[in-house]
Design an enzyme around this catalytic site. Sequence first.
Site, short mmCIF file in Angstrom:
data_model
loop_
_atom_site.label_atom_id
_atom_site.label_comp_id
_atom_site.label_asym_id
_atom_site.label_seq_id
_atom_site.Cartn_x
_atom_site.Cartn_y
_atom_site.Cartn_z
N TYR A 279 -10.62 -1.60 14.11
CA TYR A 279 -9.95 -1.19 15.36
C TYR A 279 -10.22 -2.16 16.51
O TYR A 279 -9.56 -2.12 17.53
CB TYR A 279 -10.39 0.22 15.79
CG TYR A 279 -9.96 1.32 14.84
CD1 TYR A 279 -9.04 1.09 13.82
CD2 TYR A 279 -10.48 2.60 14.96
CE1 TYR A 279 -8.66 2.09 12.95
CE2 TYR A 279 -10.10 3.62 14.10
CZ TYR A 279 -9.19 3.35 13.09
OH TYR A 279 -8.82 4.35 12.23
N ASP B 172 -13.00 6.24 -0.94
CA ASP B 172 -12.01 7.06 -1.65
C ASP B 172 -12.71 8.19 -2.42
O ASP B 172 -12.25 9.34 -2.42
CB ASP B 172 -11.13 6.21 -2.57
CG ASP B 172 -11.90 5.14 -3.33
OD1 ASP B 172 -13.07 4.86 -2.97
OD2 ASP B 172 -11.36 4.58 -4.29
N ASP C 125 -12.05 13.57 10.40
CA ASP C 125 -10.92 14.50 10.57
C ASP C 125 -10.77 15.38 9.33
O ASP C 125 -10.48 16.57 9.43
CB ASP C 125 -9.62 13.74 10.85
CG ASP C 125 -9.36 13.64 12.35
OD1 ASP C 125 -10.32 13.87 13.12
OD2 ASP C 125 -8.22 13.35 12.75
N LYS D 220 -16.33 0.40 1.29
CA LYS D 220 -15.33 0.06 0.26
C LYS D 220 -15.75 -1.29 -0.31
O LYS D 220 -15.00 -2.28 -0.30
CB LYS D 220 -13.94 0.03 0.92
CG LYS D 220 -12.78 -0.13 -0.05
CD LYS D 220 -12.52 1.08 -0.90
CE LYS D 220 -11.40 0.79 -1.90
NZ LYS D 220 -11.28 1.81 -2.95
N ASP E 275 -13.21 7.59 11.07
CA ASP E 275 -12.09 8.24 11.76
C ASP E 275 -11.41 9.23 10.79
O ASP E 275 -11.16 10.39 11.12
CB ASP E 275 -11.11 7.14 12.20
CG ASP E 275 -10.01 7.65 13.10
OD1 ASP E 275 -10.07 8.82 13.52
OD2 ASP E 275 -9.08 6.87 13.39
#
Length: 358
Positions: free
Chosen positions: A141, A223, A251, A190, A247
């Site tokens: 970001y 994942d 959520d 990842k 992020d």
Amino acid sequence: MDAQLTLLPGDGIGPEIVAQAERVLSAIGEKFGHSFHCQTCEVGGSAIDSVGTPLPEETLDACRASNAILLGAVGGPKWDDPTASIRPEQGLLGLRKELKLFANLRPIKPHNVLLDASPLKREIIEGVDILFVRELTGGIYFGESGRRQHEGTEFAYDVMQYSEPEVERIVRLAAVAAQGRRGKLTSVDKANVLEASRLWRQTARQVVEQDFAELDYGVELVDAMAMHLISRPADFDVVVTGNMFGDILTDEGSMLPGSLGMLPSASVGQSGPGLYEPIHGSAPDIAGKGIANPLATILASAMMLRHSLNLEEEAGLIENCVENVLDQGHRTEDIAAGGPSIGTAEMGSLVVEQIQQQ
Ligand code: NAD
């Protein structure tokens, strides 16, 4: 203790819910002999309306001079034009940047009496108590981004990049939090695909091996973690991850307890004031009706006492009192499942009464 607090009610239901948290803080102050000096400042849409900017200089100065900041929420339909150059959320992003708040803490702990509000089965959600620690000021970001043309085709790119010190400070913060909890730390990345994640994994392991060897430490691919959060969320304690993965996972995690009105969060830096807020938005659909659930903001004020003022006993008391009020069957509309409900101020009063009785 003498503490200076900045209150930023913001927009929509923000002023209603922050007012209840302020009452709770005042009750705690009286009980324990602390003086919480609260200064209320403008931020977000209401600040745009009154002074033309979502983060007035005066607000930033007050925040800088305080021990901690409690925010309601910002935004609403009045300021929702995505093409506008001045937007309410710039107030929040500006605060995070100016105060160097690099870590976002989000506890996910469903309340026992609300277990059936979860979209997951009771046996899966029972016992869940996770603290997400998300890196907030680096990663994709904040990396270089742009577009380019090549042989008539348009390309776009966003660069994910992390430095060793950035990873080290967030993992250290998460590891200290794990020491104060159940001693389990999971780092999510990842690393099978991304170089930035391989540096993350290598640095995280070094930090834990050097200084936190007693922790039960593990790694998960993002994942796989998305699946574990749904299939076996009770297996996790502290989960540390980068900005984008955090992020998305936070959520996902926020859905586990079944109500947005119950979840607090904190953004903290290396030093200086932390920012505490509910995870929900300004709920314009119910603003001004006196029915918003103030518990997430009240629980955010408990986090504020714990993390910024080191008042563990006081924070725990607020959390217990919220639990007691729920145990007694009191509900705002969002968690009443169609049953009888009470208003924002009444819920605040019940928590205050509990504090006074303990
Ligand atoms: P929202 O969280 O404001 O509302 C989603 C739904 O949950 C609504 O039906 C709302 O009534 C309900 N809800 C939320 N908080 C509640 C509470 N405390 N008690 C009872 N019900 C509650 O999300 P949204 O509708 O997508 O966004 C509304 C505005 O808030 C937008 O302008 C958005 O940009 C802004 N927003 C701000 C923040 C923030 O300040 N941190 C976060 C998210 C959204």
